[in-house]
Design an enzyme around this catalytic site. Structure first.
Site: not given
Length: 364
Positions: A145, A309, A342
């Protein structure tokens, strides 16, 4: 080396990428494993926005870390083999110096007097930390991330400092949808009446703003496919008031948002969120046709994306993989079909442990 929370003092004065300085800045960090004699087994983990240095449990802190299934003896990132370093990001509220930290000489929080924070600042401070530990070159940098973009910032500013890269659920820059989500989160915090231009207190906390920011984030962290499987529409409860919480998914969002409200400082959240949107790895190319990574020296890379995601879609990982191949790096691209969106790197243990373990074993 003992495995407990430590503090590294940044050089005085630490200069920020966009200007400004802090004096007496600190990074809170933890380590796992032992650095070998030639300092060749070091792995740096760069965190997501709200994560801290406690990535996994160890002898001095048996509390589970945010990546506990990944790090430890015999695990994917095997601390019997690797010396692992993880710091709370500069600018966060998790022990490292940030906007909520007291300013030298005054003792009052920086608030908006804290210098403009970028992911380059997080990368540069992390390199200084590693160098202070005697690490002349990292075996690998691992970033999920926000940490994935911080890892790229590190490579782009320290061309020869890493041999290998594990880049997860991230990209060279945030796409417009991700920026829109974070913009709404920042707006929710800034418009809370208790925010008071940053002059809130523990007894007058911008709770509603932080709650809405967290709920907005949670919608983007997971996938619609997972929501459908976890929260059957037929299950309802009687709301306490008209338009109150009725559906299980509402209860889920409310519960987790309430847990988060006081776990993270609002201004630190604003600074880190904006830093993600400011980062643009493509700006490192002098010309549009140039590869921004062309001056980076990297032996190999593993780039991981997730089909579900929403924040960092798979085309971002595909583009990064192409750039890495173009600059001569032995890059591997893996797109998983994890349904958790995600957050899959935090949840889909079988898939991500296998990918990371196999890759690291292949870099020896």
């Amino acid at each position: 080396m003992a495995n407990y929370l430590k503090l590294f003092q940044l050089p005085d004065a630490f200069t920020f990428h966009r200007g400004g300085q802090i004096h007496g800045g600190l990074l809170a960090y933890e380590t796992w494993g032992e650095l070998n004699a030639d300092q060749s087994n070091a792995i740096l983990i760069l965190t997501g926005l709200s994560a801290d240095s406690h990535a996994a449990r160890h002898s001095a802190n048996d509390t589970a870390g945010w990546w506990d299934f990944m790090i430890g003896p015999g695990k994917a990132i095997d601390t019997d083999q690797w010396f692992v370093v993880c710091a709370s990001s500069l600018g966060s509220c998790k022990g490292s110096t940030g906007p909520c930290s007291p300013k030298p000489h005054t003792g009052k929080p920086y608030r908006f007097e804290f210098p403009d924070l970028t992911l380059e600042d997080i990368a540069n401070s992390s390199v200084l930390l590693c160098q202070s530990l005697g690490i002349e070159q990292l075996h690998a940098v691992i970033g999920p991330s926000m940490g994935g973009m911080s890892a790229l910032a590190l490579l782009l500013n320290h061309h020869n400092y890493c041999r290998h890269l594990v880049h997860i659920a991230s990209g060279m820059a945030s796409p417009p949808f991700s920026t829109a989500i974070r913009s709404l989160q920042r707006e929710a915090i800034l418009k809370d009446e208790n925010f008071n231009q940053g002059h809130y207190s523990a007894t007058s906390w911008p709770e509603e703003g932080m709650k809405f920011a967290r709920k907005i984030g949670m919608l983007s962290y997971r996938s619609a496919l997972e929501w459908r499987d976890r929260f059957p529409r037929s299950l309802k409860q009687v709301p306490e008031h008209p338009f109150g919480i009725e559906f299980p998914v509402e209860s889920y969002l409310e519960h987790h948002a309430n847990q988060f409200i006081h776990q993270f400082d609002p201004i630190s959240y604003l600074y880190l969120s904006r830093a993600m949107d400011w980062f643009d790895g493509y700006r490192y190319a002098k010309n549009r046709a140039d590869n921004p990574l062309q001056h980076v020296t990297l032996d190999s890379a593993l780039v991981i994306g997730v089909t579900t995601d929403l924040l960092f879609p798979t085309d971002l990982q595909e583009k990064l993989h192409a750039l890495l191949l173009d600059m001569g790096c032995d890059s591997e691209l893996v797109i998983t079909d994890s349904i958790q969106g995600h957050d899959a790197f935090l949840v889909d243990q079988p898939v991500f442990t296998r990918l990371v373990e196999d890759y690291l074993q292949g870099t020896q």
